[in-house]
Motif scaffolding. Structure first.
Motif, mmCIF file in Angstrom:
data_model
loop_
_atom_site.group_PDB
_atom_site.id
_atom_site.type_symbol
_atom_site.label_atom_id
_atom_site.label_comp_id
_atom_site.label_asym_id
_atom_site.label_seq_id
_atom_site.Cartn_x
_atom_site.Cartn_y
_atom_site.Cartn_z
ATOM 1 N N GLY A 82 71.086 41.970 34.054
ATOM 2 C CA GLY A 82 70.023 41.005 33.816
ATOM 3 C C GLY A 82 70.484 39.571 33.979
ATOM 4 O O GLY A 82 71.659 39.276 34.208
ATOM 5 N N THR A 83 69.531 38.657 33.861
ATOM 6 C CA THR A 83 69.775 37.226 34.018
ATOM 7 C C THR A 83 69.792 36.550 32.655
ATOM 8 O O THR A 83 68.834 36.672 31.882
ATOM 9 N N VAL A 84 70.877 35.825 32.374
ATOM 10 C CA VAL A 84 71.048 35.123 31.103
ATOM 11 C C VAL A 84 70.609 33.675 31.275
ATOM 12 O O VAL A 84 71.088 32.970 32.168
ATOM 13 N N VAL A 85 69.715 33.230 30.414
ATOM 14 C CA VAL A 85 69.246 31.848 30.418
ATOM 15 C C VAL A 85 69.665 31.195 29.107
ATOM 16 O O VAL A 85 69.590 31.814 28.045
ATOM 17 N N ALA A 132 61.645 28.704 29.996
ATOM 18 C CA ALA A 132 63.019 29.153 30.243
ATOM 19 C C ALA A 132 63.150 30.657 30.068
ATOM 20 O O ALA A 132 63.817 31.331 30.858
ATOM 21 N N ARG A 133 62.516 31.207 29.038
ATOM 22 C CA ARG A 133 62.614 32.657 28.807
ATOM 23 C C ARG A 133 62.008 33.447 29.950
ATOM 24 O O ARG A 133 62.503 34.513 30.323
ATOM 25 N N ARG A 134 60.937 32.928 30.538
ATOM 26 C CA ARG A 134 60.302 33.636 31.644
ATOM 27 C C ARG A 134 61.174 33.648 32.900
ATOM 28 O O ARG A 134 60.956 34.467 33.803
ATOM 29 N N ALA A 135 62.185 32.791 32.947
ATOM 30 C CA ALA A 135 63.050 32.720 34.124
ATOM 31 C C ALA A 135 64.137 33.785 34.128
ATOM 32 O O ALA A 135 64.842 33.932 35.132
#
Length: 472
Positions: A325-328, A348-351
């Motif tokens: 997954g992608t960590v923001v 930001a969370r949606r990214a």
């Protein structure tokens, strides 16, 4: 901080296997995919998975389930280790196993083996139910709940009991605090044909509400929460239902999400929480479970125990990264949280697949903003941020800038408000050094903690009239 309350989990344990590989061609003798590069993993399933998830929340867990001397039972006991206290019921036959065959993470086939059933209750198991302060029942129709039904009925009359039902199992005992069927399970258990489509989203909610109301009355349950996958859960006490939506859209493997939901809700009810709050937290936990890779993240959770905010953030980042997954990450003082902050954090969370908020310590805020700041102490700022459904974890840094913390988290995306667009951020080079990217998000104009504080101060100090003594 108060330690989480103990939880008793009663139900049918399974042994789950995943066979994962690549499907790059079809077999020459049949139009079926050929799986290569296979990797096999095993994990607790059924009630055993629910027990492990409750233990990963840091609470003492006792699992009452049927296990035998067969190879699958032996493997399950080894996988459970010392994460839970195990109370055994005798098992007739071999432990049930479930094998998923996946290509690039997508299920192709499932194989079920083993038809073992609980043979009888034991005195130790009955004592465990009688002594429990809260119970989660995961009834997969293999006899454990049936053998302990009388003891569970007595427990439901005095302590919170959460019942996670399945069509092959029996109905919950009367008086359970919460039952947690999926939409398909609720439809089947309410006696409606599962082949009848619900149509659009509105009719699906109407069907879930009707089924939940039917089950509340039929089961004499205090409440039923019908889980709706990516839409959240519908909580019914028998009248007008409450829709609890997911905080974000989570794409991923939903296997075990129902167990995550039930374990979270049961744990919070064990801690003395209210049903609505428990369901809200359970929806959030199930969404995060899917976003962080679902059952693929289970092995990395291990014997998690409550730790510092930084430990929580690093654990979240590790699970999301391991699942691909992608960590923001986003940072700031977040003193007097306002609409501009919330808008940035939601975007930001949606990214990505998780959002870690890096927040300045009180000393750091004081150095940056001057005397009198922060207006809100660190502990309260962390609590407010964690209450936001778009925030997965919070980490604190004591320096003037978050470079050290960013170096530990190594996010894929460092999110900042669009008001920084005119200059290069000092963190940009650091984030880019590990292949990360600084991303700007639109900022709501006219929102600032300083402005809010000034307006509040001016309104709190009206023109002072002289006192009677001063007029003299």
């Amino acid at each position: 901080m108060t330690a989480p309350a103990p939880l008793l989990v009663v139900g049918d344990a399974l042994l789950d296997h995943d066979l994962c590989g690549r499907a790059e061609r079809l077999a020459p003798d049949a139009p079926v995919p050929v799986l290569s590069g296979n990797r096999r993993t095993s994990r607790p399933g059924g009630a055993a998975l629910a027990a492990c998830l409750a233990a990963a929340d840091g609470r003492p867990v006792t699992l009452v389930t049927a296990v035998g001397e067969d190879d699958s039972s032996t493997c399950l006991v080894r996988l459970l280790g010392d994460r839970v206290r195990l109370v055994r019921l005798p098992l007739r036959g071999a432990l049930s196993t479930k094998t998923r065959v996946l290509a690039e993470g997508r299920p192709l086939l499932r194989l079920d083996d083993g038809d073992g059933r609980a043979r009888e209750a034991t005195a130790e198991a009955c004592r465990a139910v009688a002594d429990a302060g809260a119970v989660l029942v995961a009834d997969y129709g293999r006899g454990t709940a049936d053998e302990l039904r009388e003891a569970l009925a007595a427990a439901a009359a005095r302590v919170p009991v959460v019942w996670d039902p399945h069509p092959r199992g029996g109905p919950p005992v009367p008086g359970v605090r919460l039952a947690t069927p999926s939409a398909a399970e609720a439809r089947s258990l309410a006696g409606r044909p599962v082949t009848v489509p619900d149509g659009d989203g509105s009719s699906a909610l109407q069907s879930a509400a009707r089924d939940a109301g039917t089950l509340v009355r039929a089961w004499r349950a205090a409440a039923v929460a019908v889980t709706l996958g990516g839409r959240g859960a519908l909580l019914s006490h028998g009248e007008t239902p409450l829709l609890v939506p997911t905080p974000v859209t989570a794409e991923g493997d939903a296997c075990g999400a129902g167990d995550r939901f039930a374990a979270t809700a049961a744990g919070l009810l064990a801690d003395g929480g209210f049903t609505e709050a428990a369901v809200r937290a359970a929806v959030h936990a199930a969404t995060r479970w899917v976003a962080e890779g679902g059952v693929r993240s289970l092995s990395s959770q291990g014997d998690a125990r409550p730790g510092s905010a930084a430990d929580d953030a690093l654990g979240t980042v590790g699970r999301v990264r391991a699942a691909g997954g992608t960590v923001v990450a986003a940072g700031g003082c977040f003193d007097l949280l306002h609409a501009g902050h919330v808008s940035l954090l939601q975007a930001a969370r949606r990214a990505g697949d998780c959002l870690v908020v890096c927040v300045n310590s009180d000393a750091s805020v004081r150095r940056r903003k001057g005397p009198g700041r922060p207006l809100v102490p660190l502990a309260d700022r962390i609590r407010v941020l964690r209450a936001l459904e778009c925030v997965d974890a919070v980490a604190v840094f004591d320096e003037d800038t978050p470079e050290r913390l960013l170096g530990e988290l190594r996010p894929h995306i460092w999110a900042k408000g669009g008001d920084y667009a005119l200059g290069r951020l000092p963190e940009a080079s650091l984030v880019e050094s590990w292949g990360g990217q600084v991303v700007l998000f639109p900022y709501l104009d006219g929102r600032s903690t300083t402005g809010i504080a000034r307006r509040a101060a001016s309104e709190a100090e009206p023109a002072r009239r002289p006192s009677e003594r001063e007029r003299r």
